[in-house]
Design a protein around this motif. Sequence first.
Motif, PDB file in Angstrom:
ATOM      1  N   ALA A  58     -30.376 -12.437  45.813  1.00  0.00           N
ATOM      2  CA  ALA A  58     -29.812 -11.032  46.164  1.00  0.00           C
ATOM      3  C   ALA A  58     -29.090 -10.431  45.154  1.00  0.00           C
ATOM      4  O   ALA A  58     -28.472  -9.469  45.740  1.00  0.00           O
ATOM      5  CB  ALA A  58     -29.363 -11.288  47.539  1.00  0.00           C
ATOM      6  N   ARG A 172     -23.624 -12.932  54.107  1.00  0.00           N
ATOM      7  CA  ARG A 172     -25.334 -12.518  53.370  1.00  0.00           C
ATOM      8  C   ARG A 172     -25.846 -11.304  53.801  1.00  0.00           C
ATOM      9  O   ARG A 172     -26.366 -10.762  52.966  1.00  0.00           O
ATOM     10  CB  ARG A 172     -25.961 -13.826  53.444  1.00  0.00           C
ATOM     11  CG  ARG A 172     -27.260 -13.681  52.776  1.00  0.00           C
ATOM     12  CD  ARG A 172     -28.163 -14.980  52.807  1.00  0.00           C
ATOM     13  NE  ARG A 172     -28.933 -14.857  51.742  1.00  0.00           N
ATOM     14  CZ  ARG A 172     -29.784 -16.075  51.392  1.00  0.00           C
ATOM     15  NH1 ARG A 172     -29.282 -17.158  52.029  1.00  0.00           N
ATOM     16  NH2 ARG A 172     -30.615 -16.132  50.618  1.00  0.00           N
ATOM     17  N   ASN A 173     -25.814 -11.162  54.922  1.00  0.00           N
ATOM     18  CA  ASN A 173     -26.835 -10.194  55.570  1.00  0.00           C
ATOM     19  C   ASN A 173     -26.033  -8.786  56.164  1.00  0.00           C
ATOM     20  O   ASN A 173     -26.657  -8.204  56.824  1.00  0.00           O
ATOM     21  CB  ASN A 173     -27.627 -10.662  56.706  1.00  0.00           C
ATOM     22  CG  ASN A 173     -28.433 -11.830  56.098  1.00  0.00           C
ATOM     23  OD1 ASN A 173     -29.176 -11.689  55.249  1.00  0.00           O
ATOM     24  ND2 ASN A 173     -28.298 -13.009  56.946  1.00  0.00           N
ATOM     25  N   SER A 175     -23.926  -5.174  55.420  1.00  0.00           N
ATOM     26  CA  SER A 175     -23.450  -4.248  54.762  1.00  0.00           C
ATOM     27  C   SER A 175     -22.205  -3.890  54.459  1.00  0.00           C
ATOM     28  O   SER A 175     -21.617  -3.255  53.477  1.00  0.00           O
ATOM     29  CB  SER A 175     -24.465  -2.847  54.695  1.00  0.00           C
ATOM     30  OG  SER A 175     -24.197  -2.727  56.031  1.00  0.00           O
TER      31      SER A 175
END
Length: 199
Positions: A58, A172-173, A175
């Motif tokens: 990512a 991780r997910n 914003s």
Amino acid sequence: MQDPNTLCRRAVEYLEEYRDSQRHLRADGVGRSVGDVWKPPPNSIFKLNFDATVFVEAKRTRFGAIIRNDKGAVMAAMSTGGPPMSSSEEAELLAGRKAVEFATDVGFSELVIEGDNRNVMKALSSSLDDRSLLGNVVDDVRHLVYGMHWINFSCIRRGGNRVAHALVQHARNISEDVFWLEDSPPPALNALYQDSLLL
């Protein structure tokens, strides 16, 4: 109204059921070494645990940190993003800097600072000049802790750093950075529960 003897007997049965369930829950901790278990800090001192992960696919780095008191209660926690990095050691060092900055921003000045990267913790606890490429980050951390009343750096195995790791996985997910003050972070509830069983 019920007979006091009946109430007493039911109370004893409930207590025995509770103790039995606690013994079953503690089975998760069997076989762990002492270094794999989170230990509370001394009285009136707080413990700051931090962690970082480089998500190569990512192209992102994420940090997590948590501050707990001597009873294991959450004082503050964060899940944040960081710049892309290629080295996990660099990520851990920047996570340590971000975590210490967070701790000072929310007003903690007596801390045990704990991470699971031995090289990073050794660099942060050393009084020698760090002439490595990341020496400026080490200097930043030293500058941040300079004004604290009491500080101690400690290295722990990943098993004892599971709450900070859960916060990294949550980051991780996301914003935007997420912070919790005097509230248990939902993404780390299971890890907090596991730690509480071993206190």
